[in-house]
Design a protein around this motif. Structure first.
Motif, short mmCIF file in Angstrom:
data_model
loop_
_atom_site.label_atom_id
_atom_site.label_comp_id
_atom_site.label_asym_id
_atom_site.label_seq_id
_atom_site.Cartn_x
_atom_site.Cartn_y
_atom_site.Cartn_z
N LEU A 1 8.99 4.60 -11.04
CA LEU A 1 9.78 3.22 -10.93
C LEU A 1 9.41 3.41 -9.27
N ILE A 2 8.84 1.99 -8.91
CA ILE A 2 9.15 2.32 -7.31
C ILE A 2 9.80 0.76 -7.11
N ALA A 3 10.27 0.26 -6.71
CA ALA A 3 10.93 -1.15 -6.24
C ALA A 3 12.01 -1.22 -4.77
N ALA B 1 0.50 -0.62 -0.04
CA ALA B 1 -0.29 0.06 0.07
C ALA B 1 0.50 1.49 0.07
N ARG B 2 1.73 1.32 1.00
CA ARG B 2 3.12 2.55 0.69
C ARG B 2 3.07 2.94 -0.43
N MET B 3 3.91 1.22 -1.11
CA MET B 3 4.54 1.81 -3.40
C MET B 3 3.65 1.61 -3.56
N VAL C 1 15.04 -1.35 1.19
CA VAL C 1 14.73 -0.07 1.44
C VAL C 1 14.13 0.16 -0.06
N ALA C 2 11.93 0.65 0.45
CA ALA C 2 11.88 0.89 -0.64
C ALA C 2 12.17 2.43 -2.23
N THR C 3 12.48 2.51 -2.71
CA THR C 3 13.01 3.70 -3.18
C THR C 3 11.85 3.47 -3.88
N LEU C 4 12.45 5.21 -4.52
CA LEU C 4 11.33 5.91 -5.43
C LEU C 4 12.00 6.42 -6.72
N TYR C 5 12.19 6.15 -8.14
CA TYR C 5 12.62 6.46 -8.83
C TYR C 5 12.44 7.65 -9.90
N PRO D 1 14.85 7.66 -0.99
CA PRO D 1 14.82 6.17 -1.03
C PRO D 1 13.57 6.69 0.60
N LEU D 2 12.04 5.40 0.77
CA LEU D 2 11.33 5.83 1.33
C LEU D 2 11.43 5.30 2.63
N PHE D 3 11.43 4.13 2.66
CA PHE D 3 10.88 3.09 3.91
C PHE D 3 11.48 1.90 3.90
N ASP D 4 12.46 1.27 5.62
CA ASP D 4 12.96 0.07 5.24
C ASP D 4 12.38 -1.11 4.99
#
Length: 217
Positions: free
Chosen positions: A171-173, A68-70, A182-186, A197-200
């Motif tokens: 792109l999110i991964a 959901a956060r992604m 680490v959830a990361t948004l490109y 970087p977004l969250f662990d």
């Protein structure tokens, strides 16, 4: 028999809203899709627990609060074209279908892809196309994509996927090369891809994305 609709609402209230997910469109998309239809029969009763669920073959349904956060961070618009990479049994593609205009669900395992097609068809979601292919290469035939969502975690994002992003695309991964990822948004702006970087997240690895072993003298 379990009241799955009630469990969906409980998931939303206790897992999603409490984890900084405030986007009403994301809430409604999660409520619209029966998560229990996308897990093995033995796991239906625990389909809404806040854990990664093993759907077989080393693949997992990502825990609801991370997924959901992604979704929220990807900021998906109703007209967007989305690449759901590592679609698995099709759950994420089904949720994305309620947020985007078109969803391409890419899966490497033909058996999982067949399950995804059947489950998505049963829900009458006509804006999802399930394709089988090498996930690390993406699916250039339907590019460019406004959003690429990578299921599970990867040690790094292949350049081929950035090449398939539209201008302004996201792109999110989950990047993971150790115990915690680490959830990361490109985001691609002016042809340049930046990252934030977004969250662990301790999301399981997605097969087929391992870094090549370094040569040691």
């Amino acid at each position: 028999m379990a009241d799955f609709a009630a469990l969906r609402r409980l998931m939303l209230e206790s897992q999603i809203k409490t984890n900084k997910v405030t986007d009403g469109r994301v809430h409604q998309a999660l409520l619209a899709v029966p998560r229990e239809d996308f897990v093995p029969e033995a796991l239906k009763s625990v389909a809404y627990v806040d854990e990664d669920l093993n759907i077989g073959g080393g693949r997992y349904l990502v825990e609801p609060r991370v997924f959901a956060r992604m979704l929220q961070e990807a900021a998906i618009n109703p007209g967007d074209t989305v690449l759901d990479l590592g679609a698995g049994s099709g759950y994420t593609a089904a949720v994305l279908a309620h947020l985007a205009g078109k969803v391409v669900a890419l899966e490497a395992e033909a058996g999982l892809a067949d399950k995804a097609k059947a489950a998505i068809a049963a829900l009458g979601l006509g804006n999802v196309t399930v394709v089988v292919g090498d996930m690390a290469r993406g699916h250039a035939a339907a590019a460019p994509y406004d959003v690429v969502l990578i299921e599970a975690s990867v040690p790094e994002v292949p350049a081929a996927l950035f090449a398939q992003l539209a201008e302004g695309g996201r792109l999110i991964a989950v990047l993971r090369d150790g115990p915690i990822g680490v959830a990361t948004l490109y985001t691609k702006v002016g042809g340049i891809v930046g990252r934030r970087p977004l969250f662990d997240a301790a999301t399981p690895a997605l097969p087929g994305f391992a870094r090549p072993a370094a040569f040691v003298f």
